[in-house]
Design an enzyme around this catalytic site. Structure first.
Site, PDB file in Angstrom:
ATOM      1  N   HIS A 157      20.920  40.745 -12.426  1.00  0.00           N
ATOM      2  CA  HIS A 157      21.708  41.754 -13.171  1.00  0.00           C
ATOM      3  C   HIS A 157      22.564  42.593 -12.216  1.00  0.00           C
ATOM      4  O   HIS A 157      22.895  43.736 -12.533  1.00  0.00           O
ATOM      5  CB  HIS A 157      20.812  42.691 -13.989  1.00  0.00           C
ATOM      6  CG  HIS A 157      19.771  41.991 -14.794  1.00  0.00           C
ATOM      7  ND1 HIS A 157      19.929  41.672 -16.131  1.00  0.00           N
ATOM      8  CD2 HIS A 157      18.550  41.512 -14.442  1.00  0.00           C
ATOM      9  CE1 HIS A 157      18.840  41.043 -16.563  1.00  0.00           C
ATOM     10  NE2 HIS A 157      17.995  40.928 -15.569  1.00  0.00           N
ATOM     11  N   SER A 278      48.867  45.409   0.574  1.00  0.00           N
ATOM     12  CA  SER A 278      49.530  46.058  -0.551  1.00  0.00           C
ATOM     13  C   SER A 278      50.899  46.523  -0.102  1.00  0.00           C
ATOM     14  O   SER A 278      51.071  46.981   1.026  1.00  0.00           O
ATOM     15  CB  SER A 278      48.696  47.247  -1.017  1.00  0.00           C
ATOM     16  OG  SER A 278      49.513  48.179  -1.698  1.00  0.00           O
ATOM     17  N   LYS A 284      45.377  48.782   2.600  1.00  0.00           N
ATOM     18  CA  LYS A 284      44.690  47.789   1.770  1.00  0.00           C
ATOM     19  C   LYS A 284      44.563  46.412   2.423  1.00  0.00           C
ATOM     20  O   LYS A 284      45.464  45.935   3.096  1.00  0.00           O
ATOM     21  CB  LYS A 284      45.422  47.614   0.430  1.00  0.00           C
ATOM     22  CG  LYS A 284      45.334  48.792  -0.506  1.00  0.00           C
ATOM     23  CD  LYS A 284      43.916  49.117  -0.952  1.00  0.00           C
ATOM     24  CE  LYS A 284      43.296  48.066  -1.841  1.00  0.00           C
ATOM     25  NZ  LYS A 284      43.880  48.017  -3.182  1.00  0.00           N
ATOM     26  N   GLU A 291      40.278  36.254  -5.705  1.00  0.00           N
ATOM     27  CA  GLU A 291      40.685  36.588  -7.075  1.00  0.00           C
ATOM     28  C   GLU A 291      41.393  35.417  -7.747  1.00  0.00           C
ATOM     29  O   GLU A 291      41.168  35.118  -8.916  1.00  0.00           O
ATOM     30  CB  GLU A 291      41.601  37.810  -7.061  1.00  0.00           C
ATOM     31  CG  GLU A 291      40.899  39.081  -6.606  1.00  0.00           C
ATOM     32  CD  GLU A 291      41.907  40.180  -6.302  1.00  0.00           C
ATOM     33  OE1 GLU A 291      42.261  40.909  -7.233  1.00  0.00           O
ATOM     34  OE2 GLU A 291      42.354  40.287  -5.145  1.00  0.00           O
TER      35      GLU A 291
END
Ligand code: ARG
Length: 458
Positions: A157, A278, A284, A291
């Site tokens: 979980h 970024s 970043k 992704e």
């Protein structure tokens, strides 16, 4: 004379819009090698049974080799008026050999030809994927090796559950991708059945020798029912299912590593070369590869749906709908091959942030379950042990301490007569050392598995 292979029955030309609508050359041209290989096997067989002279067959084989080289060199002029790859190659053959070229399509239809090409292509694709999957497994096994002493939290979980060896974690992925390889190997058995010779749908009255073609193309057996052949795309659904499961495994892994690379988790040091920045936030470092791995899996699973929907309403035998199988097939394969090609080096170059992991490893009561098992081993019924440890954890939460920091009296109260030995399973290191069962994270078990993986992958 019409350029169409089926022009004889028709008056005048085809509407340009229809040509554009029905063409498949824009995507089936990538089958040219397999189409040529199947045609060469077919021509060889036609000569064996007397439907071509040996000289005619030789000329066809040579001309097909030339056409293959021309395509390879980018010298084939593609045209939608020639529909598909079969027609392009056949027309090029006729341009070279005249009437001899006009004999190649004897006892064959594009219906059995296309499925033969696609099977040959899929067989190669499976073999390529096996190599890519093996590379990825090696990367996971190498990581297991490199990080073998490291203990990480295991999650259920996404909550801290029990301690596991990092090696155990990495080898879990080696197992998943092993099943993927086995699934592909199983699918390959259904792929490796020869369709050619079924002709349009009913077979042929000409004396062909399908066994000879089978041998030439390296198929395991010959498809038994000609009506089944041209409608059978089961193997494609199986293959794209296999791809979907690979994509699902990759996607779950990617999601995990996206989370693990956050400042909050800080478990991973992703290689710069596999991250992007970024355009507005200078600090970043984004895990775009992970992704997109997650995102691209949707495409692959979409392809599987597409194939099911394509096939679910088709009567026997060939229907033109089947032409639409290839975009889904190619897209699913290209997507998964692309995912695997970046996953392996990404895994190989990613290091655990050992210090950050170690700094917080004692948080989250990772040793609670081993403590409960210690109680059970002392004769406490499981449910009572569970409750007793639950209460100890609650007390720790109230006192903001760890189980190992509780006074001996706390354990004595929870389980009279437990004795001082209880400290032998408290704390993450001792908890981990207590594991014993086959397949568990017990250090000697993991060592054995690691050894087995090294042997399996060499
Ligand atoms: N382009 C077709 C396909 O991909 C090849 C078979 C065409 N057969 C036919 N009878 N029109 O399925």
């Amino acid at each position: 004379m019409s350029q169409k292979t089926w022009g004889g029955r028709f008056d005048g030309g085809t509407d340009a819009r229809v040509e554009a609508f029905t063409e498949s050359i824009s995507f089936d041209k990538r089958l040219y090698r397999h189409d040529i290989r199947a045609s060469q096997a077919h021509a060889g067989m036609l000569a064996e049974v007397g439907l071509l002279t040996p000289d005619e067959a030789d000329r066809i084989l040579v001309a097909l080799d030339e056409i293959g080289a021309e395509i390879e060199a980018g010298r084939m002029e593609y045209s939608i008026s020639l529909e598909d790859i079969h027609t392009h190659i056949e027309r090029a053959l006729i341009a070279k050999l005249g009437d001899v070229g006009r004999k190649l399509h004897t006892a064959r239809s594009r219906n059995d030809q296309i499925v033969t090409d696609v099977k040959l292509w899929t067989r190669d694709a499976i073999d390529d994927l096996d190599g890519l999957l093996q590379d990825l497994q090696k990367a996971f096994v190498d990581s297991a090796e490199r990080e073998r002493g490291v203990v990480i939290p295991g999650y259920t979980h996404l909550q801290r559950a029990q301690p596991v060896l990092a090696a155990h974690y990495f080898l879990a992925y080696a197992e998943k991708f092993q099943r993927d390889r086995e699934r592909l190997a199983d699918t390959r058995k259904r792929v490796n059945v020869l369709p050619l010779g079924a002709a349009a749908l009913a077979g042929t009255s000409l004396p062909i020798d399908r066994e000879s073609v089978r041998q030439k193309l390296g198929f395991d057996s010959v498809a038994r029912n000609s009506l089944d052949v041209s409608s059978d795309r089961d193997f494609l659904i199986e293959f794209v299912f296999d791809l979907s499961l690979i994509a699902t495994h990759l996607s779950g892994w990617a999601e995990e590593w996206v989370i693990w690379s956050t400042t909050e988790f800080n478990f991973l040091d992703l290689p710069d070369a596999f991250c992007t920045g970024s355009s507005i936030m200078p600090h970043k470092k984004n895990p775009d590869v992970l992704e997109l791995t997650r995102g691209k899996s949707a495409r692959v699973i979409g392809c599987l749906q597409q194939l099911f929907l394509l096939l679910k309403g088709l009567p026997l035998a060939y229907n033109r709908d089947l032409q639409e199988d290839k975009t889904a097939l190619f897209d699913a394969f290209d997507t998964v091959a692309g995912m695997l090609a970046v996953a392996a080096p990404l895994v190989a170059q990613t290091k655990l942030r050992r210090e950050a992991i170690a700094n917080r490893i004692e948080e989250g009561f990772l040793d609670a379950t081993t403590l409960m098992e210690f109680f059970i081993a002392k004769g406490v019924p499981m449910r009572s042990a569970h409750e007793a440890v639950g209460k100890l954890v609650r007390r720790c939460e109230q006192e903001r301490c760890r189980l190992v920091q509780l006074p001996a009296t706390a354990f004595e109260e929870a389980c009279p007569g437990i004795g001082a030995a209880v400290t032998g399973v408290l704390g993450v290191a001792k908890s981990l050392a207590a594991f014993k069962s086959y397949g568990s994270t017990a250090p000697e078990e993991v060592e054995r598995q690691l050894q087995a993986w090294r042997e399996r992958l060499t």
